[in-house]
Design a protein around this motif. Structure first.
Motif, PDB file in Angstrom:
ATOM      1  N   ILE A 195       0.859  -1.192   0.000  1.00  0.00           N
ATOM      2  CA  ILE A 195       0.000   0.000   0.000  1.00  0.00           C
ATOM      3  C   ILE A 195       0.894   1.240   0.000  1.00  0.00           C
ATOM      4  CG2 ILE A 195      -1.800   1.240   1.251  1.00  0.00           C
ATOM      5  CD1 ILE A 195      -2.636  -1.459   2.471  1.00  0.00           C
ATOM      6  N   PHE A 196       1.904   1.235   0.864  1.00  0.00           N
ATOM      7  CA  PHE A 196       3.010   2.206   0.809  1.00  0.00           C
ATOM      8  C   PHE A 196       4.197   1.498   0.134  1.00  0.00           C
ATOM      9  CE2 PHE A 196       1.789   4.459   5.090  1.00  0.00           C
ATOM     10  CZ  PHE A 196       0.578   4.861   4.531  1.00  0.00           C
ATOM     11  N   THR A 387     -12.451 -10.597 -18.675  1.00  0.00           N
ATOM     12  CA  THR A 387     -12.176  -9.209 -19.068  1.00  0.00           C
ATOM     13  C   THR A 387     -13.064  -8.224 -18.329  1.00  0.00           C
ATOM     14  OG1 THR A 387     -13.752  -9.349 -20.911  1.00  0.00           O
ATOM     15  CG2 THR A 387     -11.453  -9.976 -21.366  1.00  0.00           C
ATOM     16  N   LEU A 388     -14.126  -8.704 -17.689  1.00  0.00           N
ATOM     17  CA  LEU A 388     -15.069  -7.815 -17.001  1.00  0.00           C
ATOM     18  C   LEU A 388     -14.700  -7.611 -15.530  1.00  0.00           C
ATOM     19  CD1 LEU A 388     -18.387  -9.371 -18.407  1.00  0.00           C
ATOM     20  CD2 LEU A 388     -17.105  -7.422 -19.323  1.00  0.00           C
ATOM     21  N   TRP A 389     -13.704  -8.348 -15.022  1.00  0.00           N
ATOM     22  CA  TRP A 389     -13.432  -8.316 -13.591  1.00  0.00           C
ATOM     23  C   TRP A 389     -12.384  -7.264 -13.275  1.00  0.00           C
ATOM     24  CZ3 TRP A 389     -12.466 -14.261 -13.800  1.00  0.00           C
ATOM     25  CH2 TRP A 389     -13.668 -14.896 -14.119  1.00  0.00           C
ATOM     26  N   THR A 390     -12.799  -6.195 -12.682  1.00  0.00           N
ATOM     27  CA  THR A 390     -11.864  -5.137 -12.278  1.00  0.00           C
ATOM     28  C   THR A 390     -11.899  -4.882 -10.782  1.00  0.00           C
ATOM     29  OG1 THR A 390     -13.549  -3.439 -12.679  1.00  0.00           O
ATOM     30  CG2 THR A 390     -12.062  -4.000 -14.512  1.00  0.00           C
ATOM     31  N   ASP A 391     -12.884  -5.464 -10.105  1.00  0.00           N
ATOM     32  CA  ASP A 391     -13.006  -5.227  -8.666  1.00  0.00           C
ATOM     33  C   ASP A 391     -13.890  -6.310  -8.065  1.00  0.00           C
ATOM     34  OD1 ASP A 391     -12.819  -4.145  -6.166  1.00  0.00           O
ATOM     35  OD2 ASP A 391     -13.608  -2.176  -6.700  1.00  0.00           O
ATOM     36  N   SER A 392     -13.820  -6.438  -6.751  1.00  0.00           N
ATOM     37  CA  SER A 392     -14.714  -7.355  -6.048  1.00  0.00           C
ATOM     38  C   SER A 392     -16.070  -6.700  -5.849  1.00  0.00           C
ATOM     39  CB  SER A 392     -14.123  -7.714  -4.681  1.00  0.00           C
ATOM     40  OG  SER A 392     -15.081  -8.372  -3.876  1.00  0.00           O
ATOM     41  N   ARG A 393     -17.107  -7.533  -5.863  1.00  0.00           N
ATOM     42  CA  ARG A 393     -18.456  -7.015  -5.602  1.00  0.00           C
ATOM     43  C   ARG A 393     -18.847  -7.156  -4.130  1.00  0.00           C
ATOM     44  NH1 ARG A 393     -22.709  -9.392  -9.570  1.00  0.00           N
ATOM     45  NH2 ARG A 393     -23.954  -7.818  -8.474  1.00  0.00           N
ATOM     46  N   ILE A 394     -17.966  -7.750  -3.345  1.00  0.00           N
ATOM     47  CA  ILE A 394     -18.234  -7.874  -1.904  1.00  0.00           C
ATOM     48  C   ILE A 394     -17.791  -6.571  -1.252  1.00  0.00           C
ATOM     49  CG2 ILE A 394     -17.926  -9.283   0.156  1.00  0.00           C
ATOM     50  CD1 ILE A 394     -19.087 -10.786  -2.245  1.00  0.00           C
ATOM     51  N   ASN A 395     -18.746  -5.795  -0.804  1.00  0.00           N
ATOM     52  CA  ASN A 395     -18.489  -4.426  -0.350  1.00  0.00           C
ATOM     53  C   ASN A 395     -18.444  -4.363   1.174  1.00  0.00           C
ATOM     54  OD1 ASN A 395     -18.742  -1.574   0.235  1.00  0.00           O
ATOM     55  ND2 ASN A 395     -19.458  -1.310  -1.863  1.00  0.00           N
ATOM     56  N   ASN A 424      -7.695  -8.763  -1.770  1.00  0.00           N
ATOM     57  CA  ASN A 424      -7.339  -8.157  -3.053  1.00  0.00           C
ATOM     58  C   ASN A 424      -6.057  -8.780  -3.607  1.00  0.00           C
ATOM     59  OD1 ASN A 424      -9.546  -6.488  -2.858  1.00  0.00           O
ATOM     60  ND2 ASN A 424      -8.388  -4.623  -2.433  1.00  0.00           N
ATOM     61  N   ALA A 425      -5.112  -9.077  -2.699  1.00  0.00           N
ATOM     62  CA  ALA A 425      -3.869  -9.720  -3.118  1.00  0.00           C
ATOM     63  C   ALA A 425      -4.150 -11.110  -3.690  1.00  0.00           C
ATOM     64  CB  ALA A 425      -2.900  -9.806  -1.940  1.00  0.00           C
ATOM     65  N   GLU A 426      -5.070 -11.842  -3.062  1.00  0.00           N
ATOM     66  CA  GLU A 426      -5.449 -13.152  -3.595  1.00  0.00           C
ATOM     67  C   GLU A 426      -6.130 -13.001  -4.952  1.00  0.00           C
ATOM     68  OE1 GLU A 426      -8.698 -16.512  -2.469  1.00  0.00           O
ATOM     69  OE2 GLU A 426      -7.196 -16.126  -0.898  1.00  0.00           O
ATOM     70  N   PHE A 427      -6.961 -11.971  -5.103  1.00  0.00           N
ATOM     71  CA  PHE A 427      -7.651 -11.690  -6.366  1.00  0.00           C
ATOM     72  C   PHE A 427      -6.615 -11.458  -7.473  1.00  0.00           C
ATOM     73  CE2 PHE A 427      -9.872  -9.132  -9.497  1.00  0.00           C
ATOM     74  CZ  PHE A 427     -11.164  -9.626  -9.499  1.00  0.00           C
ATOM     75  N   ARG A 428      -5.610 -10.676  -7.151  1.00  0.00           N
ATOM     76  CA  ARG A 428      -4.566 -10.378  -8.140  1.00  0.00           C
ATOM     77  C   ARG A 428      -3.793 -11.644  -8.516  1.00  0.00           C
ATOM     78  NH1 ARG A 428      -0.012  -5.551  -7.792  1.00  0.00           N
ATOM     79  NH2 ARG A 428       0.948  -5.970  -9.816  1.00  0.00           N
ATOM     80  N   ALA A 429      -3.485 -12.468  -7.530  1.00  0.00           N
ATOM     81  CA  ALA A 429      -2.739 -13.693  -7.802  1.00  0.00           C
ATOM     82  C   ALA A 429      -3.530 -14.646  -8.695  1.00  0.00           C
ATOM     83  CB  ALA A 429      -2.380 -14.378  -6.485  1.00  0.00           C
ATOM     84  N   LYS A 430      -4.845 -14.675  -8.534  1.00  0.00           N
ATOM     85  CA  LYS A 430      -5.685 -15.589  -9.309  1.00  0.00           C
ATOM     86  C   LYS A 430      -5.997 -15.057 -10.709  1.00  0.00           C
ATOM     87  CE  LYS A 430      -8.111 -17.994  -5.561  1.00  0.00           C
ATOM     88  NZ  LYS A 430      -7.881 -19.347  -6.049  1.00  0.00           N
ATOM     89  N   PHE A 431      -6.272 -13.748 -10.796  1.00  0.00           N
ATOM     90  CA  PHE A 431      -6.815 -13.207 -12.048  1.00  0.00           C
ATOM     91  C   PHE A 431      -5.920 -12.166 -12.713  1.00  0.00           C
ATOM     92  CE2 PHE A 431     -10.460 -14.074  -9.118  1.00  0.00           C
ATOM     93  CZ  PHE A 431     -10.825 -15.289  -9.690  1.00  0.00           C
ATOM     94  N   GLY A 432      -4.805 -11.838 -12.041  1.00  0.00           N
ATOM     95  CA  GLY A 432      -3.885 -10.882 -12.636  1.00  0.00           C
ATOM     96  C   GLY A 432      -4.388  -9.461 -12.656  1.00  0.00           C
ATOM     97  N   VAL A 433      -5.407  -9.173 -11.857  1.00  0.00           N
ATOM     98  CA  VAL A 433      -5.998  -7.839 -11.841  1.00  0.00           C
ATOM     99  C   VAL A 433      -5.741  -7.203 -10.475  1.00  0.00           C
ATOM    100  CG1 VAL A 433      -8.117  -6.484 -12.053  1.00  0.00           C
ATOM    101  CG2 VAL A 433      -7.802  -8.548 -13.447  1.00  0.00           C
ATOM    102  N   PRO A 434      -4.961  -6.127 -10.422  1.00  0.00           N
ATOM    103  CA  PRO A 434      -4.730  -5.462  -9.132  1.00  0.00           C
ATOM    104  C   PRO A 434      -5.942  -4.627  -8.724  1.00  0.00           C
ATOM    105  CG  PRO A 434      -3.594  -4.286 -10.867  1.00  0.00           C
ATOM    106  CD  PRO A 434      -4.204  -5.495 -11.526  1.00  0.00           C
TER     107      PRO A 434
END
Length: 908
Positions: A195-196, A387-395, A424-434
């Motif tokens: 994050i920093f 291609t549609l996944w840019t963020d989590s929908r769990i708010n 989010n880190a797990e999301f990036r590792a799975k889908f390559g999307v930060p």
């Protein structure tokens, strides 16, 4: 099928070790060794039960195992397999990977992983004991970094208090210091997780402030302002590289003061920054740090956080298991999977006693894991989805809480942000999307306040249609320990509804929770002290809670609430779900088993919603009267140990006729030796002439007549110092029933005593008792009833004549049946006599119980079971189901007869 013992499992696993070669049959043999049904294993072997993705190299059974053979490195394959959609959606308990030389096994519930040569499987058999229904006492291997970080921050906290005398003494000052520490926590985590920049915060402190700490407060004030500033051009040059955080965490207000630092305080801050914060567990650390900053709680560091497996006991049957089942059923349907994403995104989770947010954090993480599993499957079905996944929908905004401690509120919000970043880190590792965490867009829905006074609908509006789940671990405070303010909250919550002053404080959460979910889609599941579902408390709380179509959908019966903290709380708890009446199945979880129930009552048993109240006489008058033993109220002067007795009889041999053996629960179970004076009224005058007795009776009189004594009944007895306050003894044979007995025992030790033994008030007595009653009371049937309706002292049985015995349903017993029971009872007593060199504590220790004694009790069990049912019982839950049904029937018959008797008297 009978459950296997630890020794049995060990013996069954042993033949699997040391083989020359291994193949696919290993996993089937292993499952059989732990008692898995032969039929299920056969179906798994032939493929009809195998849900593996690749059946040629994998064997998978839902909720049980995911086994994979590999030619590669088992550890690497296991790491990859951990987060695969199949392992997630099939709720796999154990994941096993092997090259048939080495084995790597992972317990998904406790997050433990072990590796060993496959030939040494016998040395690691305890790892898989949950397959045999034996859960591990400590479930999760939480990172030691959590404890170390909390301890290090505690040193910094103490030093800052010392360096800033008086500034933080009042509530506002303490709040300001708490906010300051919340900010430090975020900075430490941020610089270790991307994050920093790496070590950006700690390096800045170390390189841009004086070593004596004199300018550190000014530096941190400027830094916090920079973290709340969006445009880098508006920041000081030396702080321009720090990012914009937002989320109100670093908002500067006049009330928030950065404390003055000393050299030692600065050193402690930098030392804290050198710890590895990347893998910090927000579910545990929040609770630990709350203890650090709360006066008087430091010694309880980590003691009362709820471990992940215990939280899962709450949320898995509440909603996670259902979602996983739906994901499994929707595997081949894009439309259904997308609809499931919509459902998960709309779920609201609400903890009305959230503390530092550990329940909310785990719920958030688990929903994110399900989201990831769905997205992975959608990508397999149609790569265009990705291609549609840019963020989590769990708010995070869908996670609500109420907490009375304002610092805990801040920590709960911070913990959710940390959990989000980790997922989010797990999301990036799975889908390559930060997914960048900052600027923070969500501020959270955690509100400060007293949950008993706050309108829960104002915190988390319940429109009746939204899927809302209330979870948590509300506070337990017994009636005698409640403050005046807490007592006043009962009227606020219950209004005009009648209530008892003996209710536990946690009852308010169950009552408010039932009111909140009534006639809506919402459900709740709370971790609670097990005492709410035992003894008197059931009848005090559940009639109010289980009203207007509210029911218990599932329950975990008593278990020890343990974690890996330095000082383990070891509280005994239950988990209770409330929901609106539903046709969905109900389950009781007990001793590692999941048992389907037709109805779950307030005793957490399968039976009608009856409430067992105190009775003065046995139900149905089929049992003789049981009384509490004799209570002396003598300051110990009527009671003697063996040495005192010997001395008195040596000096006054004539006192022997007035001395009897005195036995309570402890003496009876452990072969203790105590004696008492038992003097009849017509013997009182002559006894006073016996020097060895008279001096002790004079001390009894002094004790009872003390001016400080407020007990009038005891004071009035000063004139009769020879008399017990409650003289229950009768000069007949008697059955003794201990008031408290270890929960480890399969049977509560009871027994026969002769006419010269006085039973103390530490036990119950049945005088003029016949042996058939002994058989009935020592049966598995009566033990099941005792466990369900009796009270507990921690987890130990606490027997009651008015609750347990007088309400025990007994069918009519013929003389022939009583004769059979008598024979069986005498057999148990004979076997005990044969082992007379051992105490009852030793004889009834489940690990040491002689086989002939166990067999003798089994004969009683089978005989008593046959009195209640023509079909053999397989579980205590089946016994309880019949007992509660019989109790309901007998009390209804009793109530029906009562008016008839009154009518006849009136007619006469």
């Amino acid at each position: 099928m009978a459950r296997l013992s630890l020794k049995s499992v060990e013996e069954r696993v042993a033949p699997l070790a040391g083989r020359d070669t291994y193949d696919r049959e290993f996993v089937f043999d292993l499952l059989l060794a732990y008692g898995k049904p032969q039929g299920n294993v056969t179906r798994l072997r032939n493929g009809s039960l195998n849900v593996a993705v690749d059946p040629t190299t994998e064997v998978a059974q839902k909720n049980v195992v995911y086994f994979k053979e590999t030619a590669g490195d088992p550890l690497e394959v296991a790491e990859e397999l951990k987060t695969t959609p199949a392992v997630v959606r099939f709720s796999t308990r154990f994941m096993i990977v092997t090259d048939y030389v080495d084995v790597v096994a992972h317990d998904t519930k406790t997050n433990e992983t072990i590796g060993f040569p496959i030939r040494e499987i016998d040395q690691h058999f305890t790892f898989f004991l949950p397959w045999a229904g034996m859960e591990k006492a400590q479930y999760a291997a939480e990172s030691h970094a959590d404890v170390k970080a909390a301890e290090r921050m505690g040193k910094l906290f103490d030093e800052l208090l010392h360096a800033n005398p008086g500034i933080f003494d009042d509530a506002q000052g303490r709040h300001s210091l708490n906010i300051f520490f919340t900010r430090l926590l975020f900075c430490f985590f941020a610089e270790d997780t991307g994050i920093f920049d790496h070590n950006q915060f700690t390096n800045a402190v170390g390189s841009q402030t004086q070593s004596d700490g004199s300018d550190l407060a000014e530096f941190l004030t400027d830094l916090f302002k920079a973290l709340d500033t969006a445009d880098p051009a508006d920041k000081p040059t030396h702080l321009a590289d720090f990012p914009y955080v937002n989320g109100r965490l670093f908002t500067v207000t006049d009330e928030q003061v950065v404390p003055r630092f000393t050299k030692q305080a600065r050193d402690e801050l930098i030392a804290s920054g050198t710890l590895i914060w990347r893998d910090i567990n927000p579910d545990i650390f929040g609770s630990m740090f709350q203890a650090i900053v709360t006066p008087g709680k430091r010694s309880d560091l980590g003691q009362h956080y709820t471990s992940v497996p215990n939280i899962l006991k709450t949320i898995e049957p509440l909603f996670l298991d259902d979602l996983k089942e739906e994901i499994n059923e929707a595997q081949d349907s894009e439309r259904r999977l997308v609809r499931l994403l919509d459902r998960i995104a709309a779920i609201k989770v609400f903890d009305p006693a959230c503390g530092s947010g550990n329940f909310l954090v785990i719920a958030y993480k688990e929903l994110r894991k399900l989201e990831h599993a769905i997205l992975e499957r959608l990508a397999e079905l149609s790569p265009s989805h990705q291609t549609l996944w840019t963020d989590s929908r769990i708010n995070i905004e869908n996670f609500y809480g109420i907490e009375i401690d304002d610092f805990a509120v801040e920590v709960a919000i911070l913990s959710l942000w940390i959990a989000k970043h980790q997922m989010n880190a797990e999301f990036r590792a799975k889908f390559g999307v930060p997914i960048p965490l900052i600027p923070l867009k969500e501020t959270g829905q955690i509100k400060a306040g007293n949950a008993t006074r706050v309108d829960w609908n104002e915190v988390c509006p319940n429109d009746g249609e939204t899927e809302i789940y209330l979870i948590g671990n509300p506070p337990y405070v017994g009636s005698s320990m409640q403050t005046k303010e807490q007592k006043g909250e009962f009227k606020s919550v219950l209004g005009e509804r009648p209530f008892s002053p003996n209710l536990d404080y946690i009852s308010l959460w169950f009552v408010k929770g039932a009111d909140y979910i009534r006639d809506t889609q919402a459900q709740l599941a709370f971790v609670t002290t097990n005492s709410v579902s035992q003894g008197d408390h059931v009848g005090l709380m559940f009639p109010t809670v289980l009203s207007d179509d509210i029911e218990i959908g599932f329950a975990h019966t008593s278990f020890k609430w343990e974690n890996n903290a330095k000082r383990n709380a070891g509280v005994t708890v239950a988990v209770i779900n409330l929901r609106n009446f539903s046709m969905s199945e109900k389950y009781i979880f007990t001793d590692g088993l999941q048992i389907k129930a037709s109805n779950i009552n307030g005793y957490l048993a399968d039976g009608p919603n009856v409430f067992i109240a105190r009775r003065s006489l046995p139900l149905g008058t089929r049992l003789p009267r049981m009384v509490r033993g004799s209570q002396p109220s003598d300051d110990g002067h009527l009671i003697m140990d063996a040495a005192e007795r010997a001395e008195i009889l040596s000096n006054s041999p004539e006192a022997a006729r007035y001395v009897k053996q005195y036995v309570g629960s402890s003496e009876f179970i452990n072969d203790g030796e105590r004696y008492c004076f038992w003097i009849e009224p017509d013997e009182a005058a002559q006894v006073m002439s016996i020097r060895g007795i008279a001096s002790r009776l004079n001390r009894v009189a002094e004790f009872r007549s003390s001016p400080d004594r407020n007990d009038k009944a005891t004071k009035d007895l000063a004139a009769k110092p020879w008399q017990f306050k409650q003289p229950a003894y009768k000069a007949t044979d008697s059955i003794i029933v201990p008031r408290v007995s270890s929960e480890r025992r399969d049977y509560m030790p009871m027994g026969y005593l002769g006419p010269d033994t006085v039973i103390s008030d530490a036990a119950f007595a049945v005088y003029d008792a016949e042996p058939w009653l002994f058989a009935l009371l020592t049966s598995r049937m009566h033990m099941a009833w005792t466990r369900a309706v009796g009270g507990k002292m921690k987890t130990d049985f606490r027997y009651s004549n008015t609750i347990v015995y007088n309400n025990f349903p007994v069918p009519p017993l013929s003389d022939k049946t009583k004769e059979k029971l008598t024979v069986a009872a005498l057999r148990v007593l004979d076997v005990r006599e044969y082992h007379c060199e051992q105490t009852l504590a030793e004889l009834y220790d489940p690990d040491k119980m002689p086989q002939d004694l166990r067999d003798a009790h089994a004969e009683i069990d089978a005989l008593v079971d046959s009195i209640y049912s023509k079909k053999p019982y397989e579980t205590d839950e089946q016994r309880l189901s019949d007992l509660f049904a019989m109790y309901e029937r007998m009390t209804a018959e009793e109530a029906a007869k009562a008016p008839a008797k009154k009518t006849r008297r009136t007619a006469k």
